[in-house]
Design a protein around this motif. Structure first.
Motif, PDB file in Angstrom:
ATOM      1  N   GLU A 161      15.627  10.160  49.563  1.00 50.88           N
ATOM      2  CA  GLU A 161      16.384   9.331  50.503  1.00 50.88           C
ATOM      3  C   GLU A 161      15.504   8.919  51.680  1.00 50.88           C
ATOM      4  OE1 GLU A 161      19.559   7.463  52.591  1.00 50.88           O
ATOM      5  OE2 GLU A 161      18.162   8.881  53.470  1.00 50.88           O
TER       6      GLU A 161
ATOM      7  N   MET B  74      11.087 -12.212  41.379  1.00 52.19           N
ATOM      8  CA  MET B  74      12.134 -11.245  41.019  1.00 52.19           C
ATOM      9  C   MET B  74      13.502 -11.918  41.051  1.00 52.19           C
ATOM     10  SD  MET B  74      11.498  -7.697  42.915  1.00 52.19           S
ATOM     11  CE  MET B  74       9.939  -6.906  42.768  1.00 52.19           C
ATOM     12  N   HIS B  75      14.322 -11.682  40.055  1.00 50.05           N
ATOM     13  CA  HIS B  75      15.634 -12.319  40.091  1.00 50.05           C
ATOM     14  C   HIS B  75      16.567 -11.589  41.058  1.00 50.05           C
ATOM     15  CE1 HIS B  75      15.562  -9.271  36.894  1.00 50.05           C
ATOM     16  NE2 HIS B  75      16.789  -8.998  37.292  1.00 50.05           N
ATOM     17  N   ASP B  76      17.547 -12.374  41.461  1.00 46.29           N
ATOM     18  CA  ASP B  76      18.472 -11.765  42.410  1.00 46.29           C
ATOM     19  C   ASP B  76      19.300 -10.689  41.743  1.00 46.29           C
ATOM     20  OD1 ASP B  76      17.566 -13.462  44.251  1.00 46.29           O
ATOM     21  OD2 ASP B  76      19.282 -14.822  44.218  1.00 46.29           O
ATOM     22  N   ILE B  77      19.591  -9.700  42.436  1.00 44.17           N
ATOM     23  CA  ILE B  77      20.429  -8.648  41.881  1.00 44.17           C
ATOM     24  C   ILE B  77      21.469  -8.234  42.923  1.00 44.17           C
ATOM     25  CG2 ILE B  77      18.991  -7.543  40.125  1.00 44.17           C
ATOM     26  CD1 ILE B  77      17.892  -5.729  42.286  1.00 44.17           C
ATOM     27  N   ASP B  78      22.625  -7.881  42.429  1.00 42.37           N
ATOM     28  CA  ASP B  78      23.624  -7.292  43.315  1.00 42.37           C
ATOM     29  C   ASP B  78      23.367  -5.809  43.360  1.00 42.37           C
ATOM     30  OD1 ASP B  78      26.199  -9.528  42.387  1.00 42.37           O
ATOM     31  OD2 ASP B  78      25.325  -9.231  44.375  1.00 42.37           O
ATOM     32  N   ILE B  79      23.301  -5.302  44.525  1.00 44.26           N
ATOM     33  CA  ILE B  79      23.038  -3.873  44.597  1.00 44.26           C
ATOM     34  C   ILE B  79      24.067  -3.206  45.502  1.00 44.26           C
ATOM     35  CG2 ILE B  79      20.565  -3.996  44.190  1.00 44.26           C
ATOM     36  CD1 ILE B  79      21.629  -3.216  47.625  1.00 44.26           C
ATOM     37  N   ASN B  80      24.151  -1.949  45.295  1.00 39.86           N
ATOM     38  CA  ASN B  80      24.915  -1.145  46.226  1.00 39.86           C
ATOM     39  C   ASN B  80      23.942  -0.256  46.978  1.00 39.86           C
ATOM     40  OD1 ASN B  80      27.499  -1.987  45.411  1.00 39.86           O
ATOM     41  ND2 ASN B  80      27.308  -0.707  43.587  1.00 39.86           N
ATOM     42  N   VAL B  81      23.953  -0.358  48.266  1.00 40.96           N
ATOM     43  CA  VAL B  81      23.049   0.492  49.022  1.00 40.96           C
ATOM     44  C   VAL B  81      23.786   1.754  49.427  1.00 40.96           C
ATOM     45  CG1 VAL B  81      21.635   0.691  51.104  1.00 40.96           C
ATOM     46  CG2 VAL B  81      21.806  -1.486  49.893  1.00 40.96           C
ATOM     47  N   HIS B  82      23.313   2.844  48.907  1.00 41.90           N
ATOM     48  CA  HIS B  82      23.928   4.121  49.267  1.00 41.90           C
ATOM     49  C   HIS B  82      23.089   4.819  50.325  1.00 41.90           C
ATOM     50  CE1 HIS B  82      26.892   4.321  46.073  1.00 41.90           C
ATOM     51  NE2 HIS B  82      25.993   3.798  45.291  1.00 41.90           N
ATOM     52  N   HIS B  83      23.764   5.390  51.308  1.00 45.34           N
ATOM     53  CA  HIS B  83      23.048   6.253  52.222  1.00 45.34           C
ATOM     54  C   HIS B  83      23.616   7.634  52.095  1.00 45.34           C
ATOM     55  CE1 HIS B  83      20.349   3.609  54.522  1.00 45.34           C
ATOM     56  NE2 HIS B  83      21.090   2.718  53.903  1.00 45.34           N
TER      57      HIS B  83
ATOM     58  N   GLN C 260      22.940  -9.743  49.733  1.00 46.69           N
ATOM     59  CA  GLN C 260      23.058  -9.052  48.460  1.00 46.69           C
ATOM     60  C   GLN C 260      23.410  -7.574  48.626  1.00 46.69           C
ATOM     61  OE1 GLN C 260      19.104 -10.469  47.274  1.00 46.69           O
ATOM     62  NE2 GLN C 260      20.035 -11.119  45.359  1.00 46.69           N
ATOM     63  N   VAL C 261      23.353  -7.126  49.844  1.00 52.10           N
ATOM     64  CA  VAL C 261      23.664  -5.726  50.111  1.00 52.10           C
ATOM     65  C   VAL C 261      25.177  -5.569  50.158  1.00 52.10           C
ATOM     66  CG1 VAL C 261      23.557  -3.942  51.884  1.00 52.10           C
ATOM     67  CG2 VAL C 261      21.531  -5.242  51.325  1.00 52.10           C
ATOM     68  N   VAL C 262      25.736  -5.018  49.162  1.00 53.91           N
ATOM     69  CA  VAL C 262      27.186  -4.853  49.108  1.00 53.91           C
ATOM     70  C   VAL C 262      27.494  -3.379  49.280  1.00 53.91           C
ATOM     71  CG1 VAL C 262      29.205  -4.972  47.614  1.00 53.91           C
ATOM     72  CG2 VAL C 262      27.555  -6.846  47.640  1.00 53.91           C
TER      73      VAL C 262
ATOM     74  N   VAL D  37      17.224   2.772  47.472  1.00 54.38           N
ATOM     75  CA  VAL D  37      18.310   1.887  47.060  1.00 54.38           C
ATOM     76  C   VAL D  37      18.787   2.250  45.669  1.00 54.38           C
ATOM     77  CG1 VAL D  37      18.913  -0.504  46.510  1.00 54.38           C
ATOM     78  CG2 VAL D  37      17.422  -0.011  48.463  1.00 54.38           C
ATOM     79  N   ASP D  38      20.064   2.469  45.544  1.00 54.84           N
ATOM     80  CA  ASP D  38      20.629   2.791  44.236  1.00 54.84           C
ATOM     81  C   ASP D  38      20.974   1.506  43.515  1.00 54.84           C
ATOM     82  OD1 ASP D  38      23.497   4.779  43.101  1.00 54.84           O
ATOM     83  OD2 ASP D  38      21.872   3.770  42.022  1.00 54.84           O
ATOM     84  N   MET D  39      20.111   1.131  42.579  1.00 57.64           N
ATOM     85  CA  MET D  39      20.325  -0.123  41.847  1.00 57.64           C
ATOM     86  C   MET D  39      20.859   0.143  40.452  1.00 57.64           C
ATOM     87  SD  MET D  39      16.788  -2.001  42.961  1.00 57.64           S
ATOM     88  CE  MET D  39      15.751  -0.557  43.188  1.00 57.64           C
TER      89      MET D  39
ATOM     90  N   GLU E  90      27.717   8.058  60.096  1.00 60.79           N
ATOM     91  CA  GLU E  90      27.013   7.531  58.941  1.00 60.79           C
ATOM     92  C   GLU E  90      27.069   6.009  58.907  1.00 60.79           C
ATOM     93  OE1 GLU E  90      28.482   9.324  55.375  1.00 60.79           O
ATOM     94  OE2 GLU E  90      27.358   7.924  54.144  1.00 60.79           O
TER      95      GLU E  90
ATOM     96  N   ILE F 257      29.547  -0.101  48.957  1.00 60.75           N
ATOM     97  CA  ILE F 257      30.730   0.600  48.447  1.00 60.75           C
ATOM     98  C   ILE F 257      30.859   1.913  49.197  1.00 60.75           C
ATOM     99  CG2 ILE F 257      30.714  -0.450  46.159  1.00 60.75           C
ATOM    100  CD1 ILE F 257      29.518   2.334  45.219  1.00 60.75           C
TER     101      ILE F 257
END
Lengths: 441, 149
Positions: free
Chosen positions: B17, A1-10, B76-78, B60-62, B88, B80
């Motif tokens: 979630e 799998m290629h690297d990806i920049d992700i945003n992890v939302h909680h 890689q976990v950025v 994960v929201d990709m 939280e 926002i």
């Protein structure tokens, strides 16, 4: 799998948002508001029709930081209603759990939420880079507090073993000895640099004497037990708390304001310090008052941060004392003799009754009031939390403070007002980054 | 305690979630520790310290179609995230703060599924549910703990 920049939302939980609105026209202040936009939680309604042993477990869910506080207020309200006196050992265990929780709440507040302001950084993240020891210390103390809450109450957040008239599980002696050792270590290694840190910051200069409401006691520095006292109107019995604590609906806030009964008042660590004799503090906590240069009584709301530091020292010493008391007496298994421990047992004979629990939690005095019917079901409930009691006072502070700082740059006024709100450690400070100061010009 | 932990994080009261939790519940392996961490905040630091390898499962929201599986490193976990909140402390915030105070996350991999629905409620959406077995396959036999991280 290629690297990806992700945003992890909680997913966002329901939490407070606060807006500060300042309307100034030609130097004249027309409006100052602290708007609370927070969804109603409906806990008071949820309790109606539930069996009373469920109330502490349900109300623990009001908050993740003060879940033990709510549990204990709930238990005390029920025990007040039903005339139950828990054993001394149960009371000691509850006191330890409560103070462990207050410690972690205070430490996180003054280090993670308040300290960045004093160091002129936007959040704890740059603080972690410039002052990593500060952050490590806070994380370490929080871990210790969480471990103590787990040892005594089964879990943090949301305790499991604190029930009406007792506990369903007992801490082990080895667990207690380890906790004592870790507490002593923190007292010796972490609290002195904490005090040095808060001695090095500059606290804004502002005073407004208000009505300070808290528990007082001539036996100990009170969190679990005490008499309700107002510095303006004196003592009020816990069952008469509504004579002092008057809620009113306010149009710009979804949280009700509270007056006591006509003017704003404050509950907080500072209120506790102002109302109680500092001789009731444990020895190192008393020294901390002097070391921090905290004049008592103190009318600068920004000093609530320092009052919390003093209380942290006290909480640690107090837990050591209480744990060592348990060890010297030996932990007794009192569960069998008492019939109400837990909601799986048959409900005891109940009678129509009502009771109030008033407990000091991190942000001030918390009230739970329940009416219970003859079948043991809750027919009505009322929960008045500390932050709600402070809202009117925060606005009154802003009314007094804004004229004193109106000539400063907008950015500075904004920061000072945010710091003022944060000094109260309200639940909404958890989203302090969303505090919007709107200047209506 | 084993050397490897597979940790499900998330909130099962917000549908997809909570997929991390739902996923770990389906993993049965005596050789690894399965942890339902819920919303652990700083508690994650302890878990990371206690194991040689930590595999985190999370929603994960990709920005991809619902059900897409992703794998990434802590770097890689950025975040926002809207800011810092005691209520939280999400995965990104814990990693960011932990890294800033010198904690080591080199033993951590994160696997996730793109959620479809994270509104209040229980249960998983179809798009996510049908990809859980693929996720578990990835974790247990693919690039997960069976060697090749």
């Amino acid at each position: 799998m290629h690297d990806i920049d992700i945003n992890v939302h909680h997913i966002a939980r329901v939490e407070g948002h606060g807006n500060i609105v300042i309307d100034v026209k030609k130097g004249e202040i027309r409006e100052i508001k602290l708007e609370i936009v927070e969804a109603p939680r409906f806990f008071e309604a949820m309790l109606v029709g539930r069996r009373f042993p469920e109330a502490p477990h349900i109300t623990a869910r009001i908050c993740g930081i003060c879940s033990i506080g709510h549990t204990i207020a709930s238990l005390r309200a029920i025990e007040d209603a039903l005339g139950i006196e828990p054993t001394e050992q149960t009371v000691i265990l509850r006191k330890i759990a409560l103070e462990a929780e207050i410690l972690q709440s205070h430490v996180l507040h003054y280090y993670f939420l308040a300290a960045p302001d004093f160091l002129k950084v936007p959040s704890v993240f740059p603080l972690a880079a410039s002052h990593p020891d500060v952050v490590k210390r806070a994380v370490r103390i929080k871990k210790l507090s969480d471990d103590i809450c787990t040892l005594v109450a089964g879990r943090h957040p949301q305790p499991v073993s604190l029930v009406v008239d007792g506990v369903t599980n007992l801490p082990s002696e080895s667990g207690i000895k380890e906790a004592v050792s870790r507490l002593k270590e923190v007292l010796k290694k972490d609290m002195p640099p904490t005090m040095d840190f808060f001695n090095s910051i500059s606290i804004p200069d502002f005073e407004r004497k208000t009505d300070y409401v808290s528990l007082v006691s001539d036996k100990e520095y009170p969190f679990y037990n005490g008499e309700i006292y107002s510095s303006e109107t004196g003592f009020v019995s816990h069952r008469d708390y509504k004579n002092k604590v008057k809620e009113e609906v306010v149009l710009h806030s979804t949280a009700k304001h509270v007056k006591g009964p006509f003017k704003p008042y404050t509950v907080s660590a500072l209120a506790r310090l102002n109302n109680n004799n500092i001789e009731r503090l444990m020895p190192k906590a008393k020294e901390a008052v002097k070391r921090l240069g905290l004049k008592v009584p103190n009318y600068n709301p920004f000093n609530n941060n320092l009052a919390q530091v003093v209380e942290s020292v006290h909480n640690i010493e107090s837990m050591i004392y209480n744990f060592e008391t348990l060890l010297s007496r030996g932990i007794k298994d009192e569960r069998a003799g008492r019939g109400i421990a837990g909601w799986l047992t048959k409900l005891p004979k109940s009678e129509k009754s009502w009771g109030v629990g008033a407990v000091e939690v991190p942000r001030g005095i918390l009230f739970h009031e329940y009416k219970i019917d003859e079948d043991g079901l809750i027919t009505s409930s009322n929960c008045i939390i500390p932050t709600g009691q402070n809202l009117a006072n925060i606005e009154a502070d802003m009314h007094a403070y804004v004229p004193q700082i109106l000539d400063r740059p907008k950015d500075e006024i904004t920061l000072l007002l945010e710091m003022l709100v944060r000094a109260y450690d309200p639940c909404i400070s958890c989203s302090s980054h969303l505090l919007e100061v709107k200047f209506v010009e | 305690m084993n050397e490897i932990a597979v940790v499900g994080i998330g909130n099962v009261l917000f549908k997809d979630e909570g997929l991390g939790i739902h996923a770990v519940r389906l993993i049965k392996d005596e050789g690894i520790d399965i942890i339902e961490a819920g919303t652990p905040g700083f508690g994650l630091l302890d878990i990371v310290k206690n194991y040689k390898k930590v595999i985190i499962l999370d929603a994960v929201d990709m920005g991809k179609p619902a059900g897409t599986i992703g794998r990434f490193s802590p770097e890689q976990v950025v975040s926002i995230s809207k800011g810092f909140s005691l209520h939280e402390m999400g995965l990104a915030e814990v990693i960011k703060l932990g890294t800033a105070i010198g904690e080591d996350f080199s033993n951590v991999i994160i696997f996730g599924i793109q959620p479809q629905d994270i509104s209040f409620g229980e249960g998983l959406s179809e798009a996510v549910k049908k990809n859980i077995p693929n996720l578990i396959e990835e974790v247990t036999h693919g690039a997960g703990y069976a060697g090749n991280a």
